[in-house]
Design a protein around this motif. Sequence first.
Motif, PDB file in Angstrom:
ATOM      1  N   LEU A 145       0.832  -1.194   0.000  1.00 27.75           N
ATOM      2  CA  LEU A 145       0.000   0.000   0.000  1.00 27.75           C
ATOM      3  C   LEU A 145       0.873   1.252   0.000  1.00 27.75           C
ATOM      4  CD1 LEU A 145      -2.733   1.360   0.095  1.00 27.75           C
ATOM      5  CD2 LEU A 145      -2.737   1.071   2.595  1.00 27.75           C
ATOM      6  N   ALA A 146       1.973   1.223   0.742  1.00 28.47           N
ATOM      7  CA  ALA A 146       2.892   2.366   0.755  1.00 28.47           C
ATOM      8  C   ALA A 146       3.450   2.623  -0.640  1.00 28.47           C
ATOM      9  CB  ALA A 146       4.023   2.115   1.743  1.00 28.47           C
ATOM     10  N   ALA A 147       3.856   1.553  -1.314  1.00 24.72           N
ATOM     11  CA  ALA A 147       4.408   1.708  -2.663  1.00 24.72           C
ATOM     12  C   ALA A 147       3.369   2.250  -3.626  1.00 24.72           C
ATOM     13  CB  ALA A 147       4.947   0.367  -3.154  1.00 24.72           C
ATOM     14  N   ALA A 148       2.122   1.791  -3.488  1.00 23.11           N
ATOM     15  CA  ALA A 148       1.058   2.265  -4.372  1.00 23.11           C
ATOM     16  C   ALA A 148       0.774   3.749  -4.140  1.00 23.11           C
ATOM     17  CB  ALA A 148      -0.202   1.439  -4.159  1.00 23.11           C
ATOM     18  N   LEU A 149       0.740   4.155  -2.881  1.00 19.74           N
ATOM     19  CA  LEU A 149       0.515   5.569  -2.581  1.00 19.74           C
ATOM     20  C   LEU A 149       1.652   6.430  -3.117  1.00 19.74           C
ATOM     21  CD1 LEU A 149      -0.920   5.402   1.052  1.00 19.74           C
ATOM     22  CD2 LEU A 149      -2.114   6.195  -0.991  1.00 19.74           C
ATOM     23  N   ASP A 150       2.877   5.953  -2.970  1.00 19.35           N
ATOM     24  CA  ASP A 150       4.030   6.711  -3.479  1.00 19.35           C
ATOM     25  C   ASP A 150       3.974   6.853  -4.996  1.00 19.35           C
ATOM     26  OD1 ASP A 150       4.983   6.971  -0.923  1.00 19.35           O
ATOM     27  OD2 ASP A 150       6.426   5.326  -1.076  1.00 19.35           O
ATOM     28  N   SER A 151       3.338   5.885  -5.665  1.00 16.66           N
ATOM     29  CA  SER A 151       3.273   5.910  -7.122  1.00 16.66           C
ATOM     30  C   SER A 151       2.283   6.926  -7.659  1.00 16.66           C
ATOM     31  CB  SER A 151       2.893   4.516  -7.659  1.00 16.66           C
ATOM     32  OG  SER A 151       3.859   3.553  -7.316  1.00 16.66           O
ATOM     33  N   LEU A 218       2.497   3.615   7.428  1.00 15.07           N
ATOM     34  CA  LEU A 218       2.865   2.375   6.746  1.00 15.07           C
ATOM     35  C   LEU A 218       4.367   2.119   6.805  1.00 15.07           C
ATOM     36  CD1 LEU A 218       0.575   2.909   3.637  1.00 15.07           C
ATOM     37  CD2 LEU A 218       0.117   1.460   5.625  1.00 15.07           C
ATOM     38  N   GLY A 219       4.711   0.854   7.081  1.00 10.75           N
ATOM     39  CA  GLY A 219       6.107   0.454   7.138  1.00 10.75           C
ATOM     40  C   GLY A 219       6.437  -0.581   6.087  1.00 10.75           C
ATOM     41  N   ASP A 221       6.856  -3.803   6.652  1.00 13.11           N
ATOM     42  CA  ASP A 221       6.296  -5.129   6.915  1.00 13.11           C
ATOM     43  C   ASP A 221       4.964  -4.984   7.641  1.00 13.11           C
ATOM     44  OD1 ASP A 221       7.035  -4.334   9.459  1.00 13.11           O
ATOM     45  OD2 ASP A 221       8.793  -5.622   9.546  1.00 13.11           O
ATOM     46  N   GLY A 222       4.318  -6.101   7.862  1.00 13.78           N
ATOM     47  CA  GLY A 222       3.028  -6.081   8.539  1.00 13.78           C
ATOM     48  C   GLY A 222       1.897  -5.789   7.587  1.00 13.78           C
ATOM     49  N   SER A 223       0.713  -5.584   8.153  1.00 10.00           N
ATOM     50  CA  SER A 223      -0.485  -5.354   7.345  1.00 10.00           C
ATOM     51  C   SER A 223      -1.180  -4.081   7.779  1.00 10.00           C
ATOM     52  CB  SER A 223      -1.446  -6.542   7.463  1.00 10.00           C
ATOM     53  OG  SER A 223      -1.857  -6.702   8.807  1.00 10.00           O
ATOM     54  N   ALA A 224      -2.085  -3.618   6.936  1.00  8.58           N
ATOM     55  CA  ALA A 224      -2.875  -2.427   7.214  1.00  8.58           C
ATOM     56  C   ALA A 224      -4.339  -2.761   7.003  1.00  8.58           C
ATOM     57  CB  ALA A 224      -2.451  -1.279   6.300  1.00  8.58           C
ATOM     58  N   ARG A 225      -5.193  -2.192   7.815  1.00 12.69           N
ATOM     59  CA  ARG A 225      -6.627  -2.451   7.756  1.00 12.69           C
ATOM     60  C   ARG A 225      -7.337  -1.195   7.288  1.00 12.69           C
ATOM     61  NH1 ARG A 225     -10.155  -6.726   7.362  1.00 12.69           N
ATOM     62  NH2 ARG A 225     -12.003  -6.477   8.683  1.00 12.69           N
ATOM     63  N   LEU A 226      -7.995  -1.280   6.124  1.00 14.78           N
ATOM     64  CA  LEU A 226      -8.707  -0.142   5.553  1.00 14.78           C
ATOM     65  C   LEU A 226     -10.206  -0.355   5.729  1.00 14.78           C
ATOM     66  CD1 LEU A 226      -8.553   2.498   3.782  1.00 14.78           C
ATOM     67  CD2 LEU A 226      -8.874   0.984   1.810  1.00 14.78           C
ATOM     68  N   GLU A 232     -16.878   8.078   5.477  1.00 15.64           N
ATOM     69  CA  GLU A 232     -15.756   8.030   6.411  1.00 15.64           C
ATOM     70  C   GLU A 232     -14.777   6.930   5.998  1.00 15.64           C
ATOM     71  OE1 GLU A 232     -15.284  10.153   9.082  1.00 15.64           O
ATOM     72  OE2 GLU A 232     -17.000  11.215   8.194  1.00 15.64           O
ATOM     73  N   VAL A 233     -13.491   7.196   6.138  1.00 12.79           N
ATOM     74  CA  VAL A 233     -12.450   6.234   5.785  1.00 12.79           C
ATOM     75  C   VAL A 233     -11.412   6.208   6.899  1.00 12.79           C
ATOM     76  CG1 VAL A 233     -11.198   7.993   4.454  1.00 12.79           C
ATOM     77  CG2 VAL A 233     -10.759   5.563   4.044  1.00 12.79           C
ATOM     78  N   THR A 234     -10.951   4.995   7.219  1.00 12.51           N
ATOM     79  CA  THR A 234      -9.985   4.814   8.299  1.00 12.51           C
ATOM     80  C   THR A 234      -8.930   3.808   7.877  1.00 12.51           C
ATOM     81  OG1 THR A 234     -11.712   5.225   9.954  1.00 12.51           O
ATOM     82  CG2 THR A 234      -9.675   4.190  10.720  1.00 12.51           C
ATOM     83  N   LEU A 235      -7.681   4.085   8.239  1.00 13.48           N
ATOM     84  CA  LEU A 235      -6.595   3.140   8.015  1.00 13.48           C
ATOM     85  C   LEU A 235      -5.905   2.886   9.345  1.00 13.48           C
ATOM     86  CD1 LEU A 235      -5.009   1.586   5.765  1.00 13.48           C
ATOM     87  CD2 LEU A 235      -3.317   3.424   5.921  1.00 13.48           C
ATOM     88  N   GLU A 236      -5.731   1.604   9.669  1.00 16.65           N
ATOM     89  CA  GLU A 236      -5.037   1.207  10.901  1.00 16.65           C
ATOM     90  C   GLU A 236      -3.824   0.373  10.528  1.00 16.65           C
ATOM     91  OE1 GLU A 236      -8.067   0.150  14.199  1.00 16.65           O
ATOM     92  OE2 GLU A 236      -9.102  -0.253  12.295  1.00 16.65           O
ATOM     93  N   ALA A 237      -2.672   0.733  11.100  1.00 16.93           N
ATOM     94  CA  ALA A 237      -1.438   0.010  10.816  1.00 16.93           C
ATOM     95  C   ALA A 237      -0.439   0.265  11.946  1.00 16.93           C
ATOM     96  CB  ALA A 237      -0.833   0.452   9.488  1.00 16.93           C
ATOM     97  N   GLY A 238       0.258  -0.788  12.334  1.00 20.07           N
ATOM     98  CA  GLY A 238       1.277  -0.637  13.371  1.00 20.07           C
ATOM     99  C   GLY A 238       0.756  -0.108  14.678  1.00 20.07           C
ATOM    100  N   GLY A 239      -0.489  -0.415  15.013  1.00 20.90           N
ATOM    101  CA  GLY A 239      -1.056   0.062  16.270  1.00 20.90           C
ATOM    102  C   GLY A 239      -1.482   1.519  16.238  1.00 20.90           C
ATOM    103  N   ARG A 240      -1.432   2.136  15.083  1.00 19.85           N
ATOM    104  CA  ARG A 240      -1.839   3.540  14.958  1.00 19.85           C
ATOM    105  C   ARG A 240      -2.988   3.645  13.961  1.00 19.85           C
ATOM    106  NH1 ARG A 240       3.306   6.790  13.363  1.00 19.85           N
ATOM    107  NH2 ARG A 240       3.551   4.984  11.951  1.00 19.85           N
TER     108      ARG A 240
END
Length: 372
Positions: A145-151, A218-219, A221-226, A232-240
């Motif tokens: 997801l980080a790579a896609a956003l950067d693109s 976003l880091g 490794d690990g996963s993100a929950r969209l 309303e939109v929420t993203l959770e990743a790395g406990g944040r």
Amino acid sequence: MESEMRSIGELARDSGLTVSALRFYDGAGVLVPARVDPLTGYRWYETAQLDDARLLARLRRAGMPLTDVRLVLAAWAGDDTVLVRELMEAHLRRLERGLADARDAFSAIRALIERFDRVEHRENPTVTAAPSTPAARTTLSSAALAAALDSVRFAAGTGGELPMLAGVLFDLDGGELHLVATDRYRMAVARTVADGHDGPAVRITVPAALTDAMRALLGDDGSARLTVEGDEVTLEAGGRRAGGTGLGHDFPDYRRLTRLPAGLRVAVDVPALRDAVENGPVREGEVRESDGERFDLTVLTPAVDGTLTVTGETAPGPDHVAVNRAFLLQALSAAGRDGLVLELGGPTSPLAVRRPDDEHTFSLLMPVRLDG
């Protein structure tokens, strides 16, 4: 003698033209320097040429064609103020005719919209509240997801008259999330596959500031929950967590905008191309609507050996593509690859910057028409 003259940099600073524009106008025979150093090629201008440069800058800002600008400067130098006024009045009449034509066209479009609205109202005389849409939740790779956003982030607009472009579209359908951004002059698209998905297909345009906040979570490794629920939109990743309200405007149909006829594909070495774009010849572009500044153009032309060349001030050929130089450099950086494929469809077709390993992640740069 040079101490009594202005360097090209000084003339650019005092006239409002860029150095590259002055080089272009020299090559076009519009504003020729008084002296060119035979050893270094450096251009020097007489002090009196500052008025010519300032007049040239104003005429181009007013959209006057280069052919007429050349005549105005010649008449100005010959104190033929009558001809200068006639040329300016002729250009003003062209602008007024163009504005009148545009108003007529928009009036016709408004009539079509009103007719459509009347038909819709007759067919749907009662309006009922739309049923609430269940929340859509999906799990994604944090790194993907980080790579896609950067693109795509570089292509997002800044709002203004088109607030629906001031963010990134999140288009979630089944197990795929497409991210799209555009400011009209360029468009970037990326896709990432969900690890798990629950809920309906949803589309929401996430404001640029919220997009950046999500990216910061976003880091590698690990996963993100969209989660998307209503607007309303929420993203959770790395406990944040980062969340907020999407833009309340419809995003353009990017699928339709990205359906283009196939063009000539050229594999490029990105570091080499970047060096050629950064240090190669440029041409002057039009005034940018967002900030009123004139930008530089890079003209790309496929060579006989299958490579791309950055064309100088010579007349462009039928296969050339002229694009905003800064936008091209940003697209090359955003792709994050040393090897890319550039697809050229000709002077009037967008330039596609594609990854050879991912057909779903690419950017499009709108071409710019060249004068002469």
